[in-house]
Design a protein around this motif. Sequence first.
Motif, mmCIF file in Angstrom:
data_model
loop_
_atom_site.group_PDB
_atom_site.id
_atom_site.type_symbol
_atom_site.label_atom_id
_atom_site.label_comp_id
_atom_site.label_asym_id
_atom_site.label_seq_id
_atom_site.Cartn_x
_atom_site.Cartn_y
_atom_site.Cartn_z
ATOM 1 N N UNK A 2 33.583 36.205 -3.624
ATOM 2 C CA UNK A 2 34.782 35.969 -2.817
ATOM 3 C C UNK A 2 35.608 34.792 -3.342
ATOM 4 N N UNK A 3 35.323 34.353 -4.533
ATOM 5 C CA UNK A 3 35.984 33.171 -5.106
ATOM 6 C C UNK A 3 37.500 33.205 -4.950
ATOM 7 N N UNK A 9 41.118 24.740 1.948
ATOM 8 C CA UNK A 9 40.817 23.318 1.766
ATOM 9 C C UNK A 9 39.341 23.132 1.409
ATOM 10 N N UNK A 10 38.455 23.899 2.050
ATOM 11 C CA UNK A 10 37.017 23.779 1.774
ATOM 12 C C UNK A 10 36.705 24.086 0.314
ATOM 13 N N UNK A 11 37.357 25.088 -0.243
ATOM 14 C CA UNK A 11 37.143 25.435 -1.649
ATOM 15 C C UNK A 11 37.620 24.290 -2.536
ATOM 16 N N UNK A 19 31.003 36.637 -12.165
ATOM 17 C CA UNK A 19 30.599 37.031 -10.819
ATOM 18 C C UNK A 19 30.159 38.483 -10.875
ATOM 19 N N UNK A 20 29.039 38.800 -10.251
ATOM 20 C CA UNK A 20 28.490 40.152 -10.256
ATOM 21 C C UNK A 20 29.328 41.060 -9.368
ATOM 22 N N UNK A 21 30.113 41.976 -9.959
ATOM 23 C CA UNK A 21 30.971 42.833 -9.145
ATOM 24 C C UNK A 21 30.210 43.970 -8.466
#
Length: 138
Positions: free
Chosen positions: A46-47, A54-56, A122-124
């Motif tokens: 979900x990057x 803001x958390x990211x 990232x593993x899709x």
Amino acid sequence: ATSWVTNTCKSVQLSWQQIYDADPDLVVIACCGFDLKRNEKDALAARELLKPLRAFKQGRIYAADGNLYFARPGPALREGIAILSRCAYDGDKDVVNELEGLGWLPNVGEGWARVVYDQEAVDPSIADMEDLITDGDK
């Protein structure tokens, strides 16, 4: 109060727009039925969706074993609360030392972890929850 807050006991599914509007400074991904490893994979997948938050931007996205510490009533909820506290107060050394001194906060990497976003792939192939529901579950 935010419009999605209700007095019901059931889960509420939020849209990404509702999450963006709230712009949380902390996100803990602890989905019901999924362990730490699966929740970490989902957080990594979900990057792009999490990037505007803001958390990211502050490096405050965490994953936890939702199945063990958050989804079931019982003694493990105590550890779940400790995990949430540990994530929320990550920058406060005094609070972190107190929490770690409790003796029952799960270790980082075992019950919870900060999600580290770097250049790794990232593993899709991770299935969405909807993909796991069979016709018999509907």
